[in-house]
Design a protein around this motif. Structure first.
Motif, short mmCIF file in Angstrom:
data_model
loop_
_atom_site.label_atom_id
_atom_site.label_comp_id
_atom_site.label_asym_id
_atom_site.label_seq_id
_atom_site.Cartn_x
_atom_site.Cartn_y
_atom_site.Cartn_z
N SER A 178 -23.31 8.84 40.47
CA SER A 178 -21.95 8.50 40.80
C SER A 178 -21.24 8.81 39.58
CB SER A 178 -21.84 6.96 41.10
OG SER A 178 -21.77 6.69 39.83
N GLU A 192 -27.82 14.35 36.62
CA GLU A 192 -28.12 14.82 37.80
C GLU A 192 -28.94 14.88 39.05
OE1 GLU A 192 -24.01 16.68 40.14
OE2 GLU A 192 -24.74 17.24 38.32
N LYS A 193 -29.46 15.57 38.70
CA LYS A 193 -30.48 16.41 38.96
C LYS A 193 -31.34 14.95 39.39
CE LYS A 193 -28.97 20.48 40.08
NZ LYS A 193 -27.87 20.53 41.57
N CYS A 194 -31.66 14.76 38.63
CA CYS A 194 -32.66 13.54 38.69
C CYS A 194 -32.62 12.56 39.39
CB CYS A 194 -33.53 12.54 37.46
SG CYS A 194 -34.41 14.12 36.28
N GLY A 251 -29.81 12.40 41.44
CA GLY A 251 -29.49 12.47 42.71
C GLY A 251 -27.79 11.76 43.07
N THR A 252 -27.74 10.83 44.35
CA THR A 252 -26.95 10.67 44.80
C THR A 252 -26.08 8.68 43.68
OG1 THR A 252 -28.12 9.64 46.44
CG2 THR A 252 -26.97 11.36 46.98
#
Length: 128
Positions: A99, A91-93, A95-96
């Motif tokens: 999903s 998630e940190k790597c 980002g958006t």
């Protein structure tokens, strides 16, 4: 993987290299042996991704890996913490781009790896 010890500080004693106990998560996280261990974890994940269409070909390897982890005192429940750390890192790597569908896909893949590793616990005779 620093999230690992945030989620479960009791995992720290499992990471002993050359009989050395780490006094803090930071000390462990900076140890070359721990970094090598994380590299190996990621190689297992990479193998699973590369064999996504035929994960059964990794079954024996993952089962044996489970046996090795049990032998050093890892509890099956600890794999949930590792999975959460993996998802957090992704998630940190990403980002958006991370999903809910991507999260679910990674969760399923990691779940399949852990399921195969759990068989290592199941195949050991009682008392081992």
């Amino acid at each position: 993987y620093c999230r690992l010890f945030d989620l479960d500080p009791d995992l720290l004693p499992l990471f002993q290299y050359n009989c050395k106990q780490f006094s803090s998560p930071q000390e462990c996280l900076s140890a070359p042996e721990f970094l090598d261990h994380i590299r190996k974890v990621m190689l297992v994940i990479d193998a699973a991704v590369n064999h996504l269409e035929n994960l059964s070909c990794l079954e024996e390897y993952l089962c044996n890996l489970g046996k090795k982890h049990q032998a050093v005192g890892v509890k099956v429940e600890s794999f949930s913490t590792v999975g959460e750390s993996l998802l957090y890192m992704l998630e940190k790597c990403l980002g958006t781009a991370f999903s809910p569908d991507v999260r679910e896909a990674w969760s399923k893949l990691y779940g399949a790896v852990v399921k195969a590793m759990r068989r290592g616990w199941d195949t050991l005779p009682e008392g081992d």
